[in-house]
Design an enzyme around this catalytic site. Structure first.
Site, mmCIF file in Angstrom:
data_model
loop_
_atom_site.group_PDB
_atom_site.id
_atom_site.type_symbol
_atom_site.label_atom_id
_atom_site.label_comp_id
_atom_site.label_asym_id
_atom_site.label_seq_id
_atom_site.Cartn_x
_atom_site.Cartn_y
_atom_site.Cartn_z
ATOM 1 N N GLY A 112 0.809 -1.220 0.000
ATOM 2 C CA GLY A 112 0.000 0.000 0.000
ATOM 3 C C GLY A 112 0.836 1.260 0.000
ATOM 4 N N GLY A 114 2.589 3.695 1.479
ATOM 5 C CA GLY A 114 3.132 3.888 2.816
ATOM 6 C C GLY A 114 3.620 5.309 3.045
ATOM 7 N N ARG A 115 3.794 6.035 1.958
ATOM 8 C CA ARG A 115 4.215 7.436 2.105
ATOM 9 C C ARG A 115 3.657 8.310 0.988
ATOM 10 N NH1 ARG A 115 10.625 7.319 0.492
ATOM 11 N NH2 ARG A 115 10.536 5.582 -0.952
ATOM 12 N N LYS A 135 4.378 12.340 -2.616
ATOM 13 C CA LYS A 135 5.188 11.207 -2.149
ATOM 14 C C LYS A 135 6.156 11.705 -1.085
ATOM 15 C CE LYS A 135 8.218 7.468 -3.762
ATOM 16 N NZ LYS A 135 8.686 6.743 -4.955
ATOM 17 N N ASP A 147 8.786 5.463 8.016
ATOM 18 C CA ASP A 147 8.419 6.783 8.552
ATOM 19 C C ASP A 147 7.514 7.628 7.659
ATOM 20 O OD1 ASP A 147 10.146 7.419 6.535
ATOM 21 O OD2 ASP A 147 11.708 8.288 7.812
ATOM 22 N N GLY A 148 7.195 7.140 6.476
ATOM 23 C CA GLY A 148 6.304 7.898 5.603
ATOM 24 C C GLY A 148 6.956 9.064 4.884
ATOM 25 N N ASP A 276 4.088 -4.458 -7.398
ATOM 26 C CA ASP A 276 3.492 -3.218 -6.890
ATOM 27 C C ASP A 276 4.109 -2.007 -7.575
ATOM 28 O OD1 ASP A 276 5.708 -4.333 -5.271
ATOM 29 O OD2 ASP A 276 5.681 -2.387 -4.299
ATOM 30 N N ASN A 277 5.113 -2.216 -8.402
ATOM 31 C CA ASN A 277 5.739 -1.093 -9.112
ATOM 32 C C ASN A 277 5.470 -1.152 -10.612
ATOM 33 O OD1 ASN A 277 6.750 -0.034 -6.745
ATOM 34 N ND2 ASN A 277 8.741 -1.012 -6.935
ATOM 35 N N ASP A 286 7.164 4.753 -10.037
ATOM 36 C CA ASP A 286 8.043 4.524 -8.881
ATOM 37 C C ASP A 286 9.521 4.533 -9.251
ATOM 38 O OD1 ASP A 286 5.958 4.559 -7.181
ATOM 39 O OD2 ASP A 286 6.241 2.549 -6.379
#
Ligand code: AMP
Ligand code: MG
Length: 517
Positions: A112, A114-115, A135, A147-148, A276-277, A286
């Site tokens: 997902g 994440g950042r 992003k 940490d996002g 996922d990319n 990405d």
């Protein structure tokens, strides 16, 4: 000029009118839980989440070309606040998407955004709908243990390469802005147990959709078939109008094949082709530890994390894309007959092979493919370290008659080993000039349209990063201008076309990169 300028609006003004749309949020199942802690989400395509504010957002770079397409003027202070995640404008419904993926060949479960946080969609001047996504905008339920955030060096690389790829004619997500956060981010860049603070930054990425293969995979893996169908219906309605499920999958296969041809023809190596990319639209997505081939070497990977297995090296990319499409096919089995999915995978192979043959012919300036000639060249090139980009660019200047030395002279700039013999290459060049002689002088101009002079070499990226970290944006700005016309000669910028200098061969960031970003 004035007419175009008049049509432009400030981002903040869009909020006043009916400027923002949120079709993804409107049409797809939402996570009912609003808790922003790492957790498994079910029966949902996204979680509503707002960016986490940063200390001191500052605009570091802006893409005029993309701003123009979107009809947006350069951002003022309030818009920079929005692009840094400090302010959600009226009409925006930010969200983080839920997806899973196969990482390095293994199912990794839920990943997902994440950042990354999508702010909203806007309608561009060409009528297309475009998502604005930050992003590095802070933690989401998909951040897992991270940490996002994103560091300046990786954000600059994503910002600039997105735009460079667009100007090269490659389907890609775009990048509108690079905003410094004024906050440090702790990263262990070399994975050697020495984390240190680095400047943080946020890129505003732009694409019609950021849906990946993994968005479908997570729903299929968890047997959430209603959500799977809704996501497929949404993607088809918005981006593949008129397609049946089967036609849509085949179109994804076709586009992915053409994308691989673009990467291969330009020597682009993505570096992390996890499922996922890979974009469902068939665009490059990405930008992480990517790189551009310098010396031609099919086994080359820019990603130090992949140095052992070389799963994502240059030469493997077409095969990996097909493997990823097969994983997508498995996820779509509830919607599409197996035979149709297999047809799609075959279409992928046929499309790639045919388009790659044609691309090589164009790179060589041939009117029709000559597989033997192309194959023999690639073999000759791998013998002595030869710069992929420069070789093809300079091949247009090889004289059709002359001594061995005359044939090699224009190509010297591409050789990393100055005094190599090049016997095999000379023999190949003799065959080549015979083959292209009938085509005459038009060859060079045709070749220059497909063989770029300027690509975003890793060492150039590193120079832009070092300068920007020291507060100087001029290196980045000059590169952006040059990379906006990659197929033009631009003699005043000749040094930006040079092969990688020796000092950069083993310098971090200049030849290989870790995933740390
Ligand atoms: P990548 O390999 O960069 O495509 O990332 C894989 C997954 O890790 C994605 O779901 C990212 O959103 C997530 N991720 C990577 N870096 C971070 C970070 N610093 N904070 C939160 N999530 C991250
Ligand atoms: Mg990713």
């Amino acid at each position: 000029m004035r007419a175009a300028a008049k049509r432009r609006a400030a981002l903040v003004d869009l909020a006043a009118g009916a400027g923002f749309e949120n079709s993804f949020v409107r049409d797809l199942p939402a996570d009912p839980v609003l808790l922003n802690v790492p957790r498994q989400v079910s029966n949902a395509c996204y979680t509503r989440i707002e960016p986490t504010p940063v200390a001191a957002p500052k605009l570091l770079a802006w893409s005029d070309a993309l701003g123009e397409l979107l009809g947006l003027s350069r951002p003022g202070a309030q818009a920079v606040e929005a692009l840094g995640g400090n302010r959600v404008l009226p009409g925006m419904q930010p969200y983080a998407a839920r997806y899973g993926g196969h990482q390095f060949g293994h199912w990794a479960g839920q990943l997902g955004d994440g950042r990354a946080i999508t702010l909203a969609e806007i309608i561009a001047t060409d009528g297309s709908r475009q998502e604005l996504q930050l992003k590095g905008a802070g933690k989401t339920p998909y951040s897992r243990t991270a940490d996002g955030r994103a560091v300046l060096r990786s954000s600059l690389r994503e910002f600039m390469c997105s735009e460079a790829m667009f100007h090269l004619g490659v389907p890609t997500t775009r990048a509108l802005s690079l905003v410094g956060t004024g906050e440090p981010v702790i990263r262990d860049m070399f994975y050697d147990g020495h984390p240190r603070p680095e400047p943080g930054a946020i890129v505003c990425r732009v694409a019609p959709s950021f849906v990946r293969f993994g968005n479908f995979q997570i729903l299929a893996a968890n047997n959430e078939l209603d959500a799977l169908k809704r996501l497929a219906d949404y993607v088809i309605r918005e981006h593949f109008a008129g397609h049946s499920y089967a036609d849509w999958y085949q179109e994804v296969c076709r586009r992915t094949a053409l994308l691989m041809v673009d990467w291969m023809r330009l020597g682009f190596v993505h570096g992390v082709m996890n499922t996922d990319n890979l974009s469902i639209l068939g665009v490059t997505i990405d930008y992480g530890p990517y790189g551009w081939l310098e010396g031609y070497d099919p086994m080359w990977t820019p990603n130090t994390t992949d140095a052992q297995g070389r799963r994502y090296c240059y030469g493997n990319q077409p095969g990996i894309a097909q493997w990823n499409l097969a994983r997508l096919a498995e996820a779509l089995l509830p919607l599409i007959e197996r035979e149709k999915l297999e047809e799609g995978l075959n279409l992928y192979a046929d499309t790639f092979n045919e388009a790659w043959r044609r691309a090589l012919a164009q790179k060589l300036g041939l009117a029709s493919p000559d597989e033997e000639l192309a194959r023999d060249l690639l073999e000759a090139l791998s013998e002595t370290e030869t710069d992929f980009t420069l070789f093809f660019r300079k091949l247009a200047a090889v004289p059709l008659n002359g001594s061995d030395e005359a044939l090699l002279a224009p190509l010297r700039a591409a050789f990393y080993v100055e005094d190599a013999a090049h016997e095999r290459l000379v023999a190949w060049l003799r065959r080549y000039v015979e083959r292209v002689r009938p085509g005459g002088a038009a060859r060079a101009a045709q070749m220059d349209k497909v063989n770029p002079k300027y690509v975003f070499r890793n060492y150039l990226a590193q120079q832009a990063i070092d300068a920007l970290e020291a507060g100087d944006a001029s290196v980045l700005e000059r590169l952006m201008r040059v990379l906006a016309r990659p197929y033009d000669e631009q003699p005043e910028h000749e040094e930006l076309a040079a092969r990688r200098p020796e000092w950069a061969r083993h310098k971090a960031g200049c030849s290989a990169l870790s995933c740390s970003s």
